[in-house]
Motif scaffolding. Structure first.
Motif, mmCIF file in Angstrom:
data_model
loop_
_atom_site.group_PDB
_atom_site.id
_atom_site.type_symbol
_atom_site.label_atom_id
_atom_site.label_comp_id
_atom_site.label_asym_id
_atom_site.label_seq_id
_atom_site.Cartn_x
_atom_site.Cartn_y
_atom_site.Cartn_z
ATOM 1 N N THR A 86 0.825 -1.300 0.069
ATOM 2 C CA THR A 86 0.037 -0.071 0.061
ATOM 3 C C THR A 86 1.064 1.347 -0.024
ATOM 4 O O THR A 86 0.123 2.322 0.048
ATOM 5 C CB THR A 86 -0.974 0.021 1.214
ATOM 6 O OG1 THR A 86 -0.194 -0.071 2.374
ATOM 7 C CG2 THR A 86 -1.942 -0.885 1.415
ATOM 8 N N SER A 128 6.772 -0.195 -1.059
ATOM 9 C CA SER A 128 6.365 -1.527 -1.157
ATOM 10 C C SER A 128 5.733 -2.173 -2.630
ATOM 11 O O SER A 128 6.283 -3.247 -2.955
ATOM 12 C CB SER A 128 5.254 -2.065 -0.175
ATOM 13 O OG SER A 128 4.217 -1.152 -0.107
ATOM 14 N N ASN A 144 17.192 -4.945 9.801
ATOM 15 C CA ASN A 144 16.956 -6.365 8.846
ATOM 16 C C ASN A 144 17.973 -7.269 9.405
ATOM 17 O O ASN A 144 18.411 -7.887 8.604
ATOM 18 C CB ASN A 144 17.279 -5.921 7.626
ATOM 19 C CG ASN A 144 16.339 -5.232 6.895
ATOM 20 O OD1 ASN A 144 15.188 -4.962 7.340
ATOM 21 N ND2 ASN A 144 16.629 -4.238 5.859
HETATM 22 N N1 LIG Z 1 12.082 -6.748 1.663
HETATM 23 C C1 LIG Z 1 12.647 -5.940 0.761
HETATM 24 O O1 LIG Z 1 13.177 -6.148 -0.357
HETATM 25 C C2 LIG Z 1 12.819 -4.415 0.921
HETATM 26 C C3 LIG Z 1 13.025 -3.344 0.081
HETATM 27 C C4 LIG Z 1 12.991 -1.967 0.327
HETATM 28 C C5 LIG Z 1 12.646 -1.423 1.631
HETATM 29 N N2 LIG Z 1 12.324 -2.771 2.580
HETATM 30 C C6 LIG Z 1 11.838 -2.134 3.985
HETATM 31 O O2 LIG Z 1 10.640 -1.548 3.843
HETATM 32 C C7 LIG Z 1 10.353 -0.657 5.084
HETATM 33 C C8 LIG Z 1 10.017 0.591 4.447
HETATM 34 O O3 LIG Z 1 8.605 0.469 3.843
HETATM 35 P P1 LIG Z 1 7.455 1.458 3.849
HETATM 36 O O4 LIG Z 1 8.120 2.997 3.418
HETATM 37 O O5 LIG Z 1 6.340 1.091 2.864
HETATM 38 O O6 LIG Z 1 7.236 1.899 5.425
HETATM 39 P P2 LIG Z 1 5.746 1.524 6.099
HETATM 40 O O7 LIG Z 1 5.384 0.182 5.939
HETATM 41 O O8 LIG Z 1 6.405 1.863 7.668
HETATM 42 O O9 LIG Z 1 4.856 2.517 5.791
HETATM 43 C C9 LIG Z 1 4.985 3.900 6.013
HETATM 44 C C10 LIG Z 1 3.692 4.431 6.603
HETATM 45 O O10 LIG Z 1 2.824 4.840 5.742
HETATM 46 C C11 LIG Z 1 1.418 4.055 6.572
HETATM 47 N N3 LIG Z 1 0.598 3.623 5.153
HETATM 48 C C12 LIG Z 1 1.105 2.481 4.509
HETATM 49 N N4 LIG Z 1 0.037 2.615 3.519
HETATM 50 C C13 LIG Z 1 -0.573 3.766 3.561
HETATM 51 C C14 LIG Z 1 -1.735 4.391 2.595
HETATM 52 N N5 LIG Z 1 -1.873 3.713 1.666
HETATM 53 N N6 LIG Z 1 -2.133 5.371 3.020
HETATM 54 C C15 LIG Z 1 -1.731 6.130 4.119
HETATM 55 N N7 LIG Z 1 -0.827 5.649 4.867
HETATM 56 C C16 LIG Z 1 -0.252 4.175 4.481
HETATM 57 C C17 LIG Z 1 2.138 3.111 7.052
HETATM 58 O O11 LIG Z 1 1.156 2.718 8.126
HETATM 59 C C18 LIG Z 1 3.335 3.908 7.728
HETATM 60 O O12 LIG Z 1 2.962 4.451 9.032
HETATM 61 C C19 LIG Z 1 11.661 -0.661 5.693
HETATM 62 O O13 LIG Z 1 11.606 -1.375 6.852
HETATM 63 C C20 LIG Z 1 12.678 -1.319 4.586
HETATM 64 O O14 LIG Z 1 13.660 -2.021 5.340
HETATM 65 C C21 LIG Z 1 12.146 -3.809 2.331
#
Ligand SMILES: NC(=O)c1ccc[n+]([C@@H]2O[C@H](COP(=O)([O-])OP(=O)(O)OC[C@H]3O[C@@H](n4cnc5c(N)ncnc54)[C@H](O)[C@@H]3O)[C@@H](O)[C@H]2O)c1
Length: 361
Positions: A129, A133, A152
């Protein structure tokens, strides 16, 4: 929006990019073998989309169970993971059940780890979302939680069964979070594609990102991610590690500031600038290339100024998984669109860190 499906053939899962929920249901029914779906989300996303998704699936006759974790990076911890195991047992989830991760990279990473380890592994589906992601973390199977010592630190490679990317979810995402996601998108352009760099640069220069631009950058980013994961799923050949451009620095910055000062993408923006600086100091790229990296980050409105204790920072970077025998593997750039892995000695890194933070103050 035209529906697009990307296929990760070696892992046999589809990534559906579509705003149409019927296409999601059709695709889901093709791959699902259970009636019980366990949706895990965070507190913020719960308020926005949990009822919508749960009702949509209930209408199709699925038995829906849910769990909520705290929102934000600090939620990616062992306590929340342990609570998920308890919750799943309480709700009688068995080995045939399937988990749906509904949320950003934080939810996706911890839910992936939960799915990989609950009863030695159950199926899971990613419904991202956030921009990060949708363009990066929901694809490729890296799952993780943070520990007190770093980001991580514990995790597995565990691929989802299916990914549904619906760009409409971005409509509620706060601007700061969108910007954080754009850092990962900029990363793809710097390491893989000069043309994409200029596309993004022009988009930032205009100052408006249309919904069709979002559709395009999501699709383009997924294409890079799929291509890389297809060839180097477990980061063994050096190709997938190119995606870590800027990350060793960013993870150290997030850890040292206790995940409170920077969003992941904001730390990544400074990390990419540092990697470009290191590349130009080592004469791997020209000063103009470093300047181009800086220009796009400025055009995208990232704050690139910060202050840090360099010695402590170096020791944190060495704890990152990308360090081997104390030497840090950096992803450096030869030009925009051309990246390479490079081991750099501590004293050189420290020197460049001092110069870099000297400029950044
Ligand atoms: N697995 C992988 O390959 C990979 C790659 C890059 C990043 N990551 C990880 O991803 C994380 C960062 O992801 P992120 O930036 O999505 O952070 P997050 O999941 O914390 O989301 C950011 C914020 O947005 C809110 N939110 C989510 N969707 C929303 C929507 N549609 N509308 C309103 N609010 C919403 C969430 O509640 C949160 O407060 C880090 O932990 C990073 O290490 C993993």
């Amino acid at each position: 929006m035209k529906k697009r499906t990307l296929i990760l053939k070696n892992n046999k899962y589809n990534i559906l990019i579509s705003k149409d929920q019927n296409e999601f249901i059709l695709a889901l029914k093709k791959i699902i073998t259970t009636n019980t779906l366990f949706i895990i989300t965070d507190r913020n996303v719960k308020k926005l989309y949990l009822k919508y998704l749960a009702d949509l699936l209930k209408e199709q006759g699925f038995n829906i169970k849910t769990a909520i974790i705290s929102a934000g990076e600090t939620g990616k911890n062992i306590k929340n993971l342990s609570a998920l195991y308890d919750k799943a047992l309480e709700k009688n989830l068995d080995r045939k059940s399937c988990v749906i991760s509904l949320g950003g990279g934080v939810v996706g990473d911890i839910v992936g780890f939960f799915a990989a380890t609950y009863m030695r592994g159950i199926d899971f589906i990613q419904v991202p979302t956030t921009l990060i992601s949708m363009t990066d973390s929901s694809i490729g199977g890296k799952t993780a939680i943070n520990t007190n010592h770093g980001k991580n630190i514990a995790g597995t490679f565990y691929q989802p069964k299916f990914v549904w990317i619906n760009p409409s979810f971005l409509e509620t995402l706060p601007m700061q979070q969108v910007k954080s996601g754009l850092a990962e998108v900029i990363k793809y352009s710097i390491i893989f594609d000069k043309k994409f760099y200029y596309y993004l640069f022009n988009m930032f220069e205009k100052g408006v990102i249309s919904s069709s631009s979002f559709d395009y950058i999501i699709y383009q980013s997924c294409l890079y991610k799929v291509k890389v994961v297809k060839k180097d799923e477990k980061e063994t050949t050096g190709l997938r590690s190119l995606l870590n451009f800027g990350h060793t620095f960013a993870h150290a910055l997030e850890t040292i500031t206790k995940y409170k000062k920077f969003l992941h993408g904001e730390a990544l923006a400074i990390g990419m600038l540092f990697a470009a600086k290191l590349s130009s100091e080592l004469k791997i790229c020209s000063d103009e290339t470093y300047q181009r990296v800086k220009n796009i980050l400025i055009e995208a409105n990232f704050n690139l100024k910060t202050k840090i204790n360099c010695t402590k920072f170096l020791s944190l970077m060495k704890k990152d998984k990308k360090a081997v025998n104390g030497n840090i593997n950096f992803v450096l750039i030869k030009d925009i669109g051309k990246a390479t892995n490079y081991y750099v000695k501590d004293d050189i890194v420290l020197n460049v860190l001092r110069k870099f933070f000297g400029i950044m103050k």
